[in-house]
Design a protein around this motif. Structure first.
Motif, PDB file in Angstrom:
ATOM      1  N   THR A  10      46.124  48.948  43.335  1.00 29.92           N
ATOM      2  CA  THR A  10      46.233  49.339  41.938  1.00 29.92           C
ATOM      3  C   THR A  10      44.874  49.844  41.454  1.00 29.92           C
ATOM      4  O   THR A  10      43.910  49.898  42.228  1.00 29.92           O
ATOM      5  N   LEU A  11      44.779  50.133  40.181  1.00 30.10           N
ATOM      6  CA  LEU A  11      43.528  50.559  39.581  1.00 30.10           C
ATOM      7  C   LEU A  11      42.794  49.395  38.911  1.00 30.10           C
ATOM      8  O   LEU A  11      41.917  49.608  38.079  1.00 30.10           O
ATOM      9  N   SER A  12      43.151  48.188  39.289  1.00 32.22           N
ATOM     10  CA  SER A  12      42.536  47.014  38.676  1.00 32.22           C
ATOM     11  C   SER A  12      41.313  46.550  39.462  1.00 32.22           C
ATOM     12  O   SER A  12      41.341  46.519  40.699  1.00 32.22           O
ATOM     13  N   PRO A  13      40.231  46.145  38.776  1.00 34.99           N
ATOM     14  CA  PRO A  13      39.066  45.586  39.456  1.00 34.99           C
ATOM     15  C   PRO A  13      39.234  44.099  39.778  1.00 34.99           C
ATOM     16  O   PRO A  13      38.410  43.518  40.475  1.00 34.99           O
ATOM     17  N   GLU A  14      40.296  43.472  39.273  1.00 33.94           N
ATOM     18  CA  GLU A  14      40.512  42.040  39.470  1.00 33.94           C
ATOM     19  C   GLU A  14      41.166  41.787  40.825  1.00 33.94           C
ATOM     20  O   GLU A  14      42.151  42.430  41.182  1.00 33.94           O
ATOM     21  N   ASP A  15      40.645  40.803  41.549  1.00 36.26           N
ATOM     22  CA  ASP A  15      41.177  40.491  42.875  1.00 36.26           C
ATOM     23  C   ASP A  15      42.652  40.099  42.822  1.00 36.26           C
ATOM     24  O   ASP A  15      43.432  40.454  43.712  1.00 36.26           O
ATOM     25  N   ASN A  16      43.042  39.330  41.807  1.00 32.86           N
ATOM     26  CA  ASN A  16      44.430  38.875  41.725  1.00 32.86           C
ATOM     27  C   ASN A  16      45.418  40.027  41.604  1.00 32.86           C
ATOM     28  O   ASN A  16      46.571  39.918  42.033  1.00 32.86           O
ATOM     29  N   TRP A  17      44.988  41.120  41.001  1.00 35.95           N
ATOM     30  CA  TRP A  17      45.892  42.240  40.755  1.00 35.95           C
ATOM     31  C   TRP A  17      45.508  43.471  41.567  1.00 35.95           C
ATOM     32  O   TRP A  17      45.809  44.601  41.194  1.00 35.95           O
ATOM     33  N   LYS A  18      44.887  43.266  42.687  1.00 33.02           N
ATOM     34  CA  LYS A  18      44.394  44.372  43.502  1.00 33.02           C
ATOM     35  C   LYS A  18      45.514  45.143  44.184  1.00 33.02           C
ATOM     36  O   LYS A  18      45.417  46.358  44.375  1.00 33.02           O
ATOM     37  N   PHE A  19      46.600  44.460  44.560  1.00 31.64           N
ATOM     38  CA  PHE A  19      47.626  45.084  45.381  1.00 31.64           C
ATOM     39  C   PHE A  19      48.864  45.449  44.569  1.00 31.64           C
ATOM     40  O   PHE A  19      49.309  44.682  43.704  1.00 31.64           O
ATOM     41  N   ILE A  20      49.434  46.604  44.889  1.00 36.59           N
ATOM     42  CA  ILE A  20      50.603  47.113  44.187  1.00 36.59           C
ATOM     43  C   ILE A  20      51.771  46.150  44.275  1.00 36.59           C
ATOM     44  O   ILE A  20      52.459  45.883  43.280  1.00 36.59           O
ATOM     45  N   ASN A  21      52.008  45.591  45.460  1.00 38.77           N
ATOM     46  CA  ASN A  21      53.179  44.732  45.619  1.00 38.77           C
ATOM     47  C   ASN A  21      53.081  43.470  44.783  1.00 38.77           C
ATOM     48  O   ASN A  21      54.087  42.944  44.295  1.00 38.77           O
ATOM     49  N   VAL A  22      51.863  42.955  44.585  1.00 39.64           N
ATOM     50  CA  VAL A  22      51.696  41.758  43.758  1.00 39.64           C
ATOM     51  C   VAL A  22      52.076  42.064  42.314  1.00 39.64           C
ATOM     52  O   VAL A  22      52.834  41.330  41.674  1.00 39.64           O
ATOM     53  N   ARG A  23      51.552  43.157  41.779  1.00 43.10           N
ATOM     54  CA  ARG A  23      51.901  43.526  40.406  1.00 43.10           C
ATOM     55  C   ARG A  23      53.384  43.770  40.270  1.00 43.10           C
ATOM     56  O   ARG A  23      54.018  43.362  39.287  1.00 43.10           O
ATOM     57  N   ARG A  24      54.001  44.409  41.259  1.00 43.58           N
ATOM     58  CA  ARG A  24      55.426  44.720  41.155  1.00 43.58           C
ATOM     59  C   ARG A  24      56.299  43.480  41.278  1.00 43.58           C
ATOM     60  O   ARG A  24      57.410  43.450  40.735  1.00 43.58           O
ATOM     61  N   VAL A  25      55.822  42.454  41.971  1.00 41.10           N
ATOM     62  CA  VAL A  25      56.551  41.183  41.990  1.00 41.10           C
ATOM     63  C   VAL A  25      56.635  40.624  40.578  1.00 41.10           C
ATOM     64  O   VAL A  25      57.706  40.216  40.106  1.00 41.10           O
ATOM     65  N   PHE A  26      55.518  40.604  39.871  1.00 41.25           N
ATOM     66  CA  PHE A  26      55.509  40.075  38.516  1.00 41.25           C
ATOM     67  C   PHE A  26      56.319  40.956  37.568  1.00 41.25           C
ATOM     68  O   PHE A  26      56.997  40.447  36.667  1.00 41.25           O
ATOM     69  N   ILE A  27      56.253  42.277  37.766  1.00 40.31           N
ATOM     70  CA  ILE A  27      57.056  43.176  36.943  1.00 40.31           C
ATOM     71  C   ILE A  27      58.544  42.886  37.129  1.00 40.31           C
ATOM     72  O   ILE A  27      59.315  42.812  36.161  1.00 40.31           O
ATOM     73  N   THR A  28      58.960  42.716  38.373  1.00 38.49           N
ATOM     74  CA  THR A  28      60.373  42.487  38.665  1.00 38.49           C
ATOM     75  C   THR A  28      60.836  41.152  38.109  1.00 38.49           C
ATOM     76  O   THR A  28      61.943  41.042  37.560  1.00 38.49           O
ATOM     77  N   VAL A  29      60.004  40.120  38.231  1.00 32.95           N
ATOM     78  CA  VAL A  29      60.356  38.812  37.671  1.00 32.95           C
ATOM     79  C   VAL A  29      60.505  38.923  36.153  1.00 32.95           C
ATOM     80  O   VAL A  29      61.450  38.377  35.558  1.00 32.95           O
ATOM     81  N   GLN A  30      59.586  39.627  35.505  1.00 31.15           N
ATOM     82  CA  GLN A  30      59.687  39.790  34.050  1.00 31.15           C
ATOM     83  C   GLN A  30      60.965  40.530  33.672  1.00 31.15           C
ATOM     84  O   GLN A  30      61.649  40.152  32.719  1.00 31.15           O
ATOM     85  N   ARG A  31      61.281  41.594  34.397  1.00 33.26           N
ATOM     86  CA  ARG A  31      62.503  42.347  34.094  1.00 33.26           C
ATOM     87  C   ARG A  31      63.736  41.468  34.229  1.00 33.26           C
ATOM     88  O   ARG A  31      64.662  41.538  33.403  1.00 33.26           O
ATOM     89  N   TRP A  32      63.753  40.632  35.265  1.00 29.23           N
ATOM     90  CA  TRP A  32      64.897  39.737  35.452  1.00 29.23           C
ATOM     91  C   TRP A  32      64.995  38.745  34.305  1.00 29.23           C
ATOM     92  O   TRP A  32      66.084  38.490  33.777  1.00 29.23           O
TER      93      TRP A  32
END
Length: 377
Positions: free
Chosen positions: A251-273
């Motif tokens: 991703t475009l994030s400087p934070e280690d926790n949000w560095k990877f696309i799949n991690v962000r998309r997991v949280f996006i999908t959980v929120q959508r659900w």
């Protein structure tokens, strides 16, 4: 005369035969669904101000419904590339001109069936920042951005100005097999093809897998003048003997926790659900019965994701936790009409919990980052 084939599918005599074909049913909760923003207009006469998104499930639906108004719109090649790479559903939100992007983003705020945003060819940093802010504000979608088409001007602003975990940028532009007649260049932005790769990866491996090291269909070559090597730019590479592939998943994030696309998309999908499934709790009495219901339903969903390999850990206790009780909902918050749920998840890429707070109130459901847990898995 059109005739149906025989029962066993064989044809007994020459002629023209009618075969009925049905689109495959969509999953109950579909991911990898983009909205494409680009300059185009309807072929049929419509109110010029009616810029509402149109759902497509076939590439031919786009060509039958839309015409491009700008030879640098790139909408044609982006939607074509999406379906060519395995996309099965998308939306097109036509713009009358490129300066109408903010209007289109405002319309897109009300869309609930998407989780990706693509604006092919919108490479101005101000436009891209607006798209990132749109995705960050809503929290239920991810931006796929294009690097600029050439390196004739300084590009350091991409590293310093474009920051956010709700988007990723790809380079270079690509040469496609079939270019729309109205386009004046053989190179096109890659976001539509990349969105198709996301959709194909979601279907074949799951949304928790990084959409990388995957072949891009329909690409003849790469533009050598638009290769961008800045930090957090995902490269498209020609790998000898293995075709042209997506090479990067950051991703475009400087934070280690949000560095990877799949991690962000997991949280996006959980929120959508959660937004879809628990929307009716907004006006329920804020007491332990409601807390138990939220905890039970969210835990059941996360457990189903655990069985699919979405999280790390040998057990569900190592993979996630859900906390909704009197501690997360003290009296002062209950009096404000809000229900707070803390959810910790250990996605497949990083080695620590990423924690968010889930807030229910009369306006709906939202997620708010919390302090990361130190629990390792």
């Amino acid at each position: 005369m059109l005739r149906s084939p025989s029962q066993n599918g064989s044809f007994t005599s020459p002629g023209v035969y009618l075969e009925e074909m049905f689109l495959p049913p969509l999953p109950a909760f579909l991911t990898g669904v983009p909205v494409f923003l680009g300059v185009a207009d309807f072929k049929e006469n419509k109110n010029g101000d009616d810029r509402q998104p149109v759902k497509l499930r076939l590439w031919t639906e786009f060509t039958s419904k839309f015409q491009q108004l700008d030879n640098k719109s790139y909408l044609y090649s982006a939607v074509q590339g999406f379906f060519l790479n395995g996309g099965i559903q998308c939306y097109v939100l036509p713009l009358l001109s490129k300066d109408k992007l903010s209007d289109a983003l405002e319309i897109a705020e009300d869309m609930t069936g998407i989780d990706l945003v693509c604006a092919p060819g919108f490479t101005d940093p101000n436009d891209q920042q607006a798209i990132l802010e749109h995705c960050t504000k809503l929290g239920d979608r991810f931006a796929i951005l294009d690097a600029p088409p050439s390196l004739n001007r300084p590009q350091v602003d991409l590293k310093t100005n474009l920051v956010g975990s709700y988007g990723a940028i790809y380079s270079p532009w690509i040469q496609i097999e079939q270019v729309a007649k109205s386009q004046s260049t053989q190179y096109v932005p890659p976001c539509g093809h990349i969105a198709g790769v996301y959709a194909r990866s979601d279907r074949e491996f799951g949304f928790h897998r990084a959409p990388a090291n995957l072949i891009i269909e329909g690409v003849l070559g790469l533009d050598p003048n638009s290769v961008l090597q800045n930090t957090n730019v995902n490269q498209i590479r020609s790998v000898q003997g293995r075709g042209i592939r997506v090479w990067g998943a950051e991703t475009l994030s400087p934070e280690d926790n949000w560095k990877f696309i799949n991690v962000r998309r997991v949280f996006i999908t959980v929120q959508r659900w959660i937004e879809t499934t628990l929307a009716d709790v907004a006006f329920e009495p804020n007491d332990y019965k409601l807390w138990l219901r939220i905890k039970r339903e969210v835990s059941t969903y996360l457990e189903s994701l655990f069985r699919k390999g979405v999280f790390q850990g040998r057990t569900t206790k190592e993979a996630f936790y859900v906390k909704c009780d009197e501690e997360t909902n003290p009296l002062n918050l209950r009096q404000q009409g809000q229900v707070f749920t803390e959810i910790g998840m250990a996605p497949a890429a990083p080695s620590q919990f990423v924690v968010v707070r889930l807030i229910h109130d009369s306006t709906g459901v939202s997620l708010m980052p919390s302090v990361p847990s130190e629990s390792k898995v």
